[in-house]
Scaffold this motif. Structure first.
Motif, PDB file in Angstrom:
ATOM      1  N   ASP A 102    -115.227  48.852  65.195  1.00 33.99           N
ATOM      2  CA  ASP A 102    -115.346  50.296  65.418  1.00 33.99           C
ATOM      3  C   ASP A 102    -116.171  50.967  64.317  1.00 33.99           C
ATOM      4  OD1 ASP A 102    -113.862  50.102  67.738  1.00 33.99           O
ATOM      5  OD2 ASP A 102    -111.990  50.727  66.799  1.00 33.99           O
ATOM      6  N   ARG A 103    -115.943  50.569  63.078  1.00 31.28           N
ATOM      7  CA  ARG A 103    -116.714  51.142  61.969  1.00 31.28           C
ATOM      8  C   ARG A 103    -118.181  50.720  62.063  1.00 31.28           C
ATOM      9  NH1 ARG A 103    -116.460  50.315  55.417  1.00 31.28           N
ATOM     10  NH2 ARG A 103    -117.482  52.277  54.930  1.00 31.28           N
ATOM     11  N   ILE A 104    -118.420  49.456  62.389  1.00 31.93           N
ATOM     12  CA  ILE A 104    -119.786  48.959  62.521  1.00 31.93           C
ATOM     13  C   ILE A 104    -120.501  49.681  63.659  1.00 31.93           C
ATOM     14  CG2 ILE A 104    -121.140  46.926  63.181  1.00 31.93           C
ATOM     15  CD1 ILE A 104    -119.014  45.280  61.552  1.00 31.93           C
ATOM     16  N   ALA A 105    -119.794  49.900  64.777  1.00 36.54           N
ATOM     17  CA  ALA A 105    -120.382  50.630  65.909  1.00 36.54           C
ATOM     18  C   ALA A 105    -120.730  52.054  65.494  1.00 36.54           C
ATOM     19  CB  ALA A 105    -119.414  50.645  67.087  1.00 36.54           C
ATOM     20  N   SER A 106    -119.832  52.716  64.790  1.00 37.46           N
ATOM     21  CA  SER A 106    -120.067  54.083  64.347  1.00 37.46           C
ATOM     22  C   SER A 106    -121.280  54.168  63.421  1.00 37.46           C
ATOM     23  CB  SER A 106    -118.820  54.614  63.638  1.00 37.46           C
ATOM     24  OG  SER A 106    -119.060  55.865  63.065  1.00 37.46           O
ATOM     25  N   LEU A 107    -121.341  53.268  62.442  1.00 34.51           N
ATOM     26  CA  LEU A 107    -122.485  53.252  61.524  1.00 34.51           C
ATOM     27  C   LEU A 107    -123.787  52.938  62.261  1.00 34.51           C
ATOM     28  CD1 LEU A 107    -120.938  51.425  58.454  1.00 34.51           C
ATOM     29  CD2 LEU A 107    -121.926  53.724  58.440  1.00 34.51           C
ATOM     30  N   SER A 108    -123.736  51.971  63.149  1.00 31.10           N
ATOM     31  CA  SER A 108    -124.939  51.563  63.882  1.00 31.10           C
ATOM     32  C   SER A 108    -125.483  52.711  64.733  1.00 31.10           C
ATOM     33  CB  SER A 108    -124.646  50.349  64.754  1.00 31.10           C
ATOM     34  OG  SER A 108    -124.315  49.246  63.950  1.00 31.10           O
ATOM     35  N   LYS A 109    -124.593  53.453  65.385  1.00 29.07           N
ATOM     36  CA  LYS A 109    -125.026  54.607  66.181  1.00 29.07           C
ATOM     37  C   LYS A 109    -125.698  55.651  65.293  1.00 29.07           C
ATOM     38  CE  LYS A 109    -121.416  53.959  69.623  1.00 29.07           C
ATOM     39  NZ  LYS A 109    -120.107  54.449  70.105  1.00 29.07           N
ATOM     40  N   LYS A 110    -125.157  55.858  64.107  1.00 29.87           N
ATOM     41  CA  LYS A 110    -125.751  56.812  63.167  1.00 29.87           C
ATOM     42  C   LYS A 110    -127.102  56.307  62.672  1.00 29.87           C
ATOM     43  CE  LYS A 110    -121.270  58.605  61.884  1.00 29.87           C
ATOM     44  NZ  LYS A 110    -120.172  58.608  60.917  1.00 29.87           N
ATOM     45  N   PHE A 111    -127.203  55.007  62.408  1.00 28.23           N
ATOM     46  CA  PHE A 111    -128.484  54.420  62.002  1.00 28.23           C
ATOM     47  C   PHE A 111    -129.536  54.645  63.096  1.00 28.23           C
ATOM     48  CE2 PHE A 111    -126.233  50.877  59.355  1.00 28.23           C
ATOM     49  CZ  PHE A 111    -125.944  51.784  58.356  1.00 28.23           C
ATOM     50  N   LYS A 112    -129.134  54.404  64.345  1.00 38.24           N
ATOM     51  CA  LYS A 112    -130.057  54.543  65.476  1.00 38.24           C
ATOM     52  C   LYS A 112    -130.501  55.995  65.660  1.00 38.24           C
ATOM     53  CE  LYS A 112    -130.274  50.380  67.471  1.00 38.24           C
ATOM     54  NZ  LYS A 112    -131.538  49.711  67.771  1.00 38.24           N
ATOM     55  N   ALA A 118    -117.750  54.449  51.134  1.00 39.48           N
ATOM     56  CA  ALA A 118    -117.635  55.384  52.249  1.00 39.48           C
ATOM     57  C   ALA A 118    -118.868  55.326  53.142  1.00 39.48           C
ATOM     58  CB  ALA A 118    -117.454  56.802  51.713  1.00 39.48           C
ATOM     59  N   ASP A 119    -118.672  55.700  54.403  1.00 36.40           N
ATOM     60  CA  ASP A 119    -119.789  55.734  55.346  1.00 36.40           C
ATOM     61  C   ASP A 119    -120.907  56.644  54.852  1.00 36.40           C
ATOM     62  OD1 ASP A 119    -118.261  54.062  56.872  1.00 36.40           O
ATOM     63  OD2 ASP A 119    -118.044  55.428  58.572  1.00 36.40           O
ATOM     64  N   SER A 120    -120.541  57.750  54.211  1.00 36.33           N
ATOM     65  CA  SER A 120    -121.565  58.684  53.708  1.00 36.33           C
ATOM     66  C   SER A 120    -122.467  58.008  52.674  1.00 36.33           C
ATOM     67  CB  SER A 120    -120.911  59.929  53.106  1.00 36.33           C
ATOM     68  OG  SER A 120    -120.058  59.570  52.041  1.00 36.33           O
ATOM     69  N   GLU A 121    -121.899  57.126  51.843  1.00 38.56           N
ATOM     70  CA  GLU A 121    -122.694  56.386  50.858  1.00 38.56           C
ATOM     71  C   GLU A 121    -123.617  55.380  51.545  1.00 38.56           C
ATOM     72  OE1 GLU A 121    -120.500  55.135  47.133  1.00 38.56           O
ATOM     73  OE2 GLU A 121    -118.808  55.795  48.384  1.00 38.56           O
ATOM     74  N   ILE A 122    -123.096  54.733  52.583  1.00 36.71           N
ATOM     75  CA  ILE A 122    -123.901  53.758  53.329  1.00 36.71           C
ATOM     76  C   ILE A 122    -125.058  54.470  54.031  1.00 36.71           C
ATOM     77  CG2 ILE A 122    -123.885  52.106  55.249  1.00 36.71           C
ATOM     78  CD1 ILE A 122    -120.917  51.561  54.495  1.00 36.71           C
ATOM     79  N   LEU A 150    -128.536  44.388  54.515  1.00 32.85           N
ATOM     80  CA  LEU A 150    -127.410  43.537  54.909  1.00 32.85           C
ATOM     81  C   LEU A 150    -126.121  44.216  54.463  1.00 32.85           C
ATOM     82  CD1 LEU A 150    -128.884  40.105  53.757  1.00 32.85           C
ATOM     83  CD2 LEU A 150    -128.980  41.145  56.035  1.00 32.85           C
ATOM     84  N   ILE A 151    -125.119  44.237  55.359  1.00 31.24           N
ATOM     85  CA  ILE A 151    -123.874  44.933  55.061  1.00 31.24           C
ATOM     86  C   ILE A 151    -122.676  44.038  55.334  1.00 31.24           C
ATOM     87  CG2 ILE A 151    -122.423  46.940  55.593  1.00 31.24           C
ATOM     88  CD1 ILE A 151    -124.988  48.399  56.479  1.00 31.24           C
ATOM     89  N   GLU A 152    -121.853  43.867  54.315  1.00 32.54           N
ATOM     90  CA  GLU A 152    -120.556  43.182  54.438  1.00 32.54           C
ATOM     91  C   GLU A 152    -119.513  44.280  54.613  1.00 32.54           C
ATOM     92  OE1 GLU A 152    -117.645  40.144  54.376  1.00 32.54           O
ATOM     93  OE2 GLU A 152    -119.815  39.925  54.461  1.00 32.54           O
ATOM     94  N   PRO A 153    -118.744  44.252  55.717  1.00 38.37           N
ATOM     95  CA  PRO A 153    -117.776  45.325  55.951  1.00 38.37           C
ATOM     96  C   PRO A 153    -116.659  45.334  54.910  1.00 38.37           C
ATOM     97  CG  PRO A 153    -117.449  43.573  57.515  1.00 38.37           C
ATOM     98  CD  PRO A 153    -118.687  43.229  56.735  1.00 38.37           C
ATOM     99  N   ASN A 154    -115.951  46.459  54.864  1.00 37.61           N
ATOM    100  CA  ASN A 154    -114.878  46.562  53.879  1.00 37.61           C
ATOM    101  C   ASN A 154    -113.660  45.738  54.266  1.00 37.61           C
ATOM    102  OD1 ASN A 154    -114.355  48.467  56.004  1.00 37.61           O
ATOM    103  ND2 ASN A 154    -112.818  49.386  54.713  1.00 37.61           N
ATOM    104  N   VAL A 155    -112.937  45.318  53.259  1.00 31.88           N
ATOM    105  CA  VAL A 155    -111.688  44.590  53.447  1.00 31.88           C
ATOM    106  C   VAL A 155    -110.614  45.396  52.737  1.00 31.88           C
ATOM    107  CG1 VAL A 155    -110.459  42.436  53.012  1.00 31.88           C
ATOM    108  CG2 VAL A 155    -112.886  42.381  53.533  1.00 31.88           C
TER     109      VAL A 155
END
Length: 143
Positions: free
Chosen positions: A95-105, A69-73, A5-10
């Motif tokens: 946009d960040r969630i989309a970027s991370l999700s594409k990398k996860f996939k 950072a995305d690298s840590e995630i 589960l991920i809560e995005p950054n604020v």
């Protein structure tokens, strides 16, 4: 089954007259609720990207300047190897969630990406057009 589960950054100071000029004290209750409902038999990890990971009062507060950072995630994703990733979505972080999700996939094409929150409730048709998003939780998500 492993669930991340991920809560995005604020990164924004949400001070306003309604909050007496102090930053909001936002808490990621959704993650605790989901973990309680999902129950035993599942491994659940939580990444809170924009709040302190510990707090003497048990609250996540908007005092942290550093976000994860995305690298840590991505490192956590590789290490934990979840079958499901759930995001709390705010429009400013799509946009960040989309970027991370594409990398996860790319790492694990079978991983299911689930989006929830008030923004996906109103934009679910648009979000589901994306190949990086598998499921949208509409409304409060109560069954």
């Amino acid at each position: 089954m492993r669930i991340l589960l991920i809560e995005p950054n604020v990164e924004t100071d949400f001070s306003s007259p309604a909050t007496t000029g102090k930053p909001w004290q936002l808490e990621a209750h959704w993650a605790g609720y989901l973990a309680a409902v999902i129950g035993k038999g599942y491994e659940i990890e939580f990444i809170n990207c924009g709040f302190p990971l510990t707090d003497e009062h048990g609250y996540f507060r908007l005092k942290q300047k550093k976000t994860i950072a995305d690298s840590e995630i991505l490192a956590k994703f590789r290490e934990f190897s979840p079958s499901v990733v759930g995001f709390s979505v705010y429009e400013r972080f799509v946009d960040r969630i989309a970027s991370l999700s594409k990398k996860f996939k790319k790492i694990n094409p079978d991983c299911k990406i689930i989006l929830g929150g008030h923004d996906p409730t109103f934009t679910y048709k648009e979000l589901l057009k994306n190949k990086w998003c598998d499921i949208i939780v509409v409304g409060e998500g109560f069954i």
